[in-house]
Write an enzyme that holds these catalytic residues in place. Sequence first.
Site, PDB file in Angstrom:
ATOM      1  N   GLU A  15       1.005  -1.189   0.483  1.00 54.86           N
ATOM      2  CA  GLU A  15       0.101   0.238   0.014  1.00 54.86           C
ATOM      3  C   GLU A  15       1.263   1.228   0.253  1.00 54.86           C
ATOM      4  OE1 GLU A  15      -2.995   0.414  -0.689  1.00 54.86           O
ATOM      5  OE2 GLU A  15      -3.586  -1.943  -0.325  1.00 54.86           O
ATOM      6  N   CYS A  24      -5.714   6.880  -6.033  1.00 48.85           N
ATOM      7  CA  CYS A  24      -4.879   5.188  -6.173  1.00 48.85           C
ATOM      8  C   CYS A  24      -4.759   5.220  -8.511  1.00 48.85           C
ATOM      9  CB  CYS A  24      -5.690   4.174  -5.540  1.00 48.85           C
ATOM     10  SG  CYS A  24      -6.988   3.430  -6.285  1.00 48.85           S
TER      11      CYS A  24
END
Length: 149
Positions: A15, A24
Amino acid sequence: MMPSQNCIDLIKKFEGLFLKSYLCPAGVPTIGYGSTMWNDGKKVVLGQKITLEGAEILLMWELKNKANALHRLNLNQNQFDALMSFIYNIGISAFLNSTLFKKALGNQNDITIRDEFMRWNKAKVNGKMIVLKGLNNRRIAESNLYFTI
């Protein structure tokens, strides 16, 4: 069962840590260690910031909530950790509707579970599903951990 440090380290590795919200690859506002929601249920929006301590708290809150999705499975710690990383990334609903979940529910040692991890290496980018190198590497790491004795 609770996530081990191996699980936490795996999630953090893939992550990354972002103290300011960003989009993202799938275009979802994200903050901290890949969180898309705050622990009050509100969605992350662009422009928000978090401290390192806040990111750690949010990560642990998410792990605690997501661990409930695995209560019906008879797993060893590595299987649990691998699936927690997987759920952290794709969400509980997607996991519970996946063939991976169905196979783990039937026989947690089914070797075709490795293939099911690898079906989740794509994200929608500019309206098209494409394989993302980071997701591909994450699925390999998760499936390897799942089958580590």
